[in-house]
Design a protein around this motif. Structure first.
Motif, PDB file in Angstrom:
ATOM      1  N   THR A   3       0.840  -1.183   0.000  1.00 17.73           N
ATOM      2  CA  THR A   3       0.000   0.000   0.000  1.00 17.73           C
ATOM      3  C   THR A   3       0.878   1.237   0.000  1.00 17.73           C
ATOM      4  N   TYR A   4       0.319   2.363  -0.379  1.00 21.43           N
ATOM      5  CA  TYR A   4       1.021   3.638  -0.306  1.00 21.43           C
ATOM      6  C   TYR A   4       0.051   4.670   0.238  1.00 21.43           C
ATOM      7  N   GLY A   5       0.539   5.480   1.152  1.00 20.89           N
ATOM      8  CA  GLY A   5      -0.289   6.533   1.697  1.00 20.89           C
ATOM      9  C   GLY A   5       0.538   7.540   2.460  1.00 20.89           C
ATOM     10  N   VAL A  37      -4.420   9.738  -8.816  1.00 17.94           N
ATOM     11  CA  VAL A  37      -2.963   9.819  -8.713  1.00 17.94           C
ATOM     12  C   VAL A  37      -2.417  10.099 -10.102  1.00 17.94           C
ATOM     13  N   ARG A  38      -1.475  11.022 -10.158  1.00 19.68           N
ATOM     14  CA  ARG A  38      -0.741  11.239 -11.403  1.00 19.68           C
ATOM     15  C   ARG A  38       0.699  11.537 -11.039  1.00 19.68           C
ATOM     16  N   ILE A  39       1.556  11.469 -12.029  1.00 23.58           N
ATOM     17  CA  ILE A  39       2.977  11.717 -11.830  1.00 23.58           C
ATOM     18  C   ILE A  39       3.345  13.010 -12.554  1.00 23.58           C
ATOM     19  N   ASP A  40       4.039  13.898 -11.857  1.00 21.58           N
ATOM     20  CA  ASP A  40       4.503  15.140 -12.472  1.00 21.58           C
ATOM     21  C   ASP A  40       5.561  14.790 -13.510  1.00 21.58           C
ATOM     22  N   ASP A  41       5.284  15.110 -14.756  1.00 17.85           N
ATOM     23  CA  ASP A  41       6.207  14.779 -15.842  1.00 17.85           C
ATOM     24  C   ASP A  41       7.572  15.445 -15.684  1.00 17.85           C
ATOM     25  N   ALA A  42       7.626  16.588 -15.034  1.00 21.40           N
ATOM     26  CA  ALA A  42       8.875  17.333 -14.908  1.00 21.40           C
ATOM     27  C   ALA A  42       9.866  16.683 -13.953  1.00 21.40           C
ATOM     28  N   ASP A  43       9.368  16.136 -12.832  1.00 20.60           N
ATOM     29  CA  ASP A  43      10.305  15.617 -11.829  1.00 20.60           C
ATOM     30  C   ASP A  43       9.947  14.255 -11.243  1.00 20.60           C
ATOM     31  N   GLY A  44       8.845  13.647 -11.670  1.00 22.44           N
ATOM     32  CA  GLY A  44       8.472  12.320 -11.186  1.00 22.44           C
ATOM     33  C   GLY A  44       7.754  12.294  -9.849  1.00 22.44           C
ATOM     34  N   THR A  45       7.385  13.474  -9.322  1.00 24.07           N
ATOM     35  CA  THR A  45       6.690  13.541  -8.039  1.00 24.07           C
ATOM     36  C   THR A  45       5.298  12.926  -8.143  1.00 24.07           C
ATOM     37  N   ILE A  46       4.922  12.158  -7.122  1.00 27.57           N
ATOM     38  CA  ILE A  46       3.575  11.593  -7.032  1.00 27.57           C
ATOM     39  C   ILE A  46       2.628  12.711  -6.594  1.00 27.57           C
ATOM     40  N   LEU A  47       1.554  12.905  -7.355  1.00 30.03           N
ATOM     41  CA  LEU A  47       0.540  13.909  -7.054  1.00 30.03           C
ATOM     42  C   LEU A  47      -0.766  13.196  -6.727  1.00 30.03           C
ATOM     43  N   VAL A  48      -1.492  13.708  -5.732  1.00 29.66           N
ATOM     44  CA  VAL A  48      -2.723  13.069  -5.263  1.00 29.66           C
ATOM     45  C   VAL A  48      -3.839  14.107  -5.198  1.00 29.66           C
ATOM     46  N   ASP A  68       7.336  12.495  -2.830  1.00 27.29           N
ATOM     47  CA  ASP A  68       7.797  11.135  -3.125  1.00 27.29           C
ATOM     48  C   ASP A  68       7.841  10.982  -4.644  1.00 27.29           C
ATOM     49  N   LEU A  69       8.702  10.109  -5.125  1.00 25.33           N
ATOM     50  CA  LEU A  69       8.825   9.888  -6.556  1.00 25.33           C
ATOM     51  C   LEU A  69       8.247   8.540  -6.943  1.00 25.33           C
ATOM     52  N   GLY A  70       7.606   8.478  -8.093  1.00 28.22           N
ATOM     53  CA  GLY A  70       7.015   7.221  -8.527  1.00 28.22           C
ATOM     54  C   GLY A  70       6.691   7.243 -10.002  1.00 28.22           C
ATOM     55  N   ARG A  71       6.012   6.168 -10.412  1.00 30.07           N
ATOM     56  CA  ARG A  71       5.537   6.079 -11.791  1.00 30.07           C
ATOM     57  C   ARG A  71       4.258   5.258 -11.790  1.00 30.07           C
ATOM     58  N   LEU A  72       3.472   5.421 -12.832  1.00 32.25           N
ATOM     59  CA  LEU A  72       2.248   4.636 -13.018  1.00 32.25           C
ATOM     60  C   LEU A  72       2.465   3.709 -14.197  1.00 32.25           C
ATOM     61  N   VAL A  83      10.970   7.662  -1.388  1.00 34.80           N
ATOM     62  CA  VAL A  83      10.095   8.223  -0.367  1.00 34.80           C
ATOM     63  C   VAL A  83      10.874   9.251   0.439  1.00 34.80           C
ATOM     64  N   ASP A  84      10.310  10.457   0.561  1.00 33.50           N
ATOM     65  CA  ASP A  84      10.917  11.535   1.331  1.00 33.50           C
ATOM     66  C   ASP A  84      10.280  11.553   2.713  1.00 33.50           C
ATOM     67  N   THR A  85      11.059  11.195   3.753  1.00 33.38           N
ATOM     68  CA  THR A  85      10.528  11.171   5.113  1.00 33.38           C
ATOM     69  C   THR A  85      10.649  12.516   5.806  1.00 33.38           C
ATOM     70  N   GLY A  86      11.196  13.499   5.114  1.00 33.32           N
ATOM     71  CA  GLY A  86      11.404  14.800   5.711  1.00 33.32           C
ATOM     72  C   GLY A  86      12.843  14.996   6.149  1.00 33.32           C
ATOM     73  N   THR A  87      13.505  13.907   6.489  1.00 30.87           N
ATOM     74  CA  THR A  87      14.906  13.998   6.901  1.00 30.87           C
ATOM     75  C   THR A  87      15.810  13.109   6.056  1.00 30.87           C
ATOM     76  N   ARG A  88      15.250  12.069   5.443  1.00 30.43           N
ATOM     77  CA  ARG A  88      16.040  11.154   4.619  1.00 30.43           C
ATOM     78  C   ARG A  88      15.190  10.657   3.470  1.00 30.43           C
ATOM     79  N   TRP A  89      15.858  10.270   2.402  1.00 26.46           N
ATOM     80  CA  TRP A  89      15.195   9.639   1.261  1.00 26.46           C
ATOM     81  C   TRP A  89      15.378   8.139   1.372  1.00 26.46           C
ATOM     82  N   PHE A  90      14.346   7.378   1.038  1.00 27.50           N
ATOM     83  CA  PHE A  90      14.439   5.925   1.003  1.00 27.50           C
ATOM     84  C   PHE A  90      14.188   5.464  -0.423  1.00 27.50           C
ATOM     85  N   CYS A  91      15.088   4.645  -0.917  1.00 33.39           N
ATOM     86  CA  CYS A  91      15.024   4.140  -2.283  1.00 33.39           C
ATOM     87  C   CYS A  91      14.480   2.728  -2.273  1.00 33.39           C
ATOM     88  N   ARG A  92      13.486   2.454  -3.099  1.00 41.03           N
ATOM     89  CA  ARG A  92      12.900   1.122  -3.171  1.00 41.03           C
ATOM     90  C   ARG A  92      13.812   0.217  -3.986  1.00 41.03           C
TER      91      ARG A  92
END
Length: 102
Positions: A3-5, A37-48, A68-72, A83-92
């Motif tokens: 899940t993602y939220g 949900v869509r992805i910003d074409d410019a930078d890959g940001t997940i938009l909700v 957060d960055l993603g793709r559909l 995923v941007d936690t505010g202090t660190r990025w986590f890469c899947r």
């Protein structure tokens, strides 16, 4: 099931049905009912966008930028890449692992 939220969207945005997990490894699933949900074409940001997004958290265009960055995929299933936690990025790394990016 994957899940993602995020808090600003009342916790859930996309969820994979238990029977679909093996069909789409690494996916968080399709957006839940009434959520877009869509992805910003410019930078890959997940938009909700949707009624579960907290008022005041969306931008002037009506979309919440998650940072957060993603793709559909072709069927609209969300794959979260970073995923941007505010202090660190986590890469899947895979469907079951994640680690801090250095």
């Amino acid at each position: 099931s994957p899940t993602y939220g995020l808090t600003e969207a009342c916790s859930q945005v996309a969820t994979m049905a238990p029977g679909e997990t093996r069909l789409k490894p690494g996916s968080a699933g399709p957006p839940i009912l009434t959520t877009e949900v869509r992805i910003d074409d410019a930078d890959g940001t997940i938009l909700v966008r949707g009624p579960s997004v907290a008022p005041g958290t969306e931008g002037p265009d009506g979309w919440l930028r998650t940072n957060d960055l993603g793709r559909l995929d072709d069927e609209g299933y969300l794959l979260v890449v970073l995923v941007d936690t505010g202090t660190r990025w986590f890469c899947r790394k895979s469907s079951s692992e994640s680690s801090p990016e250095t």
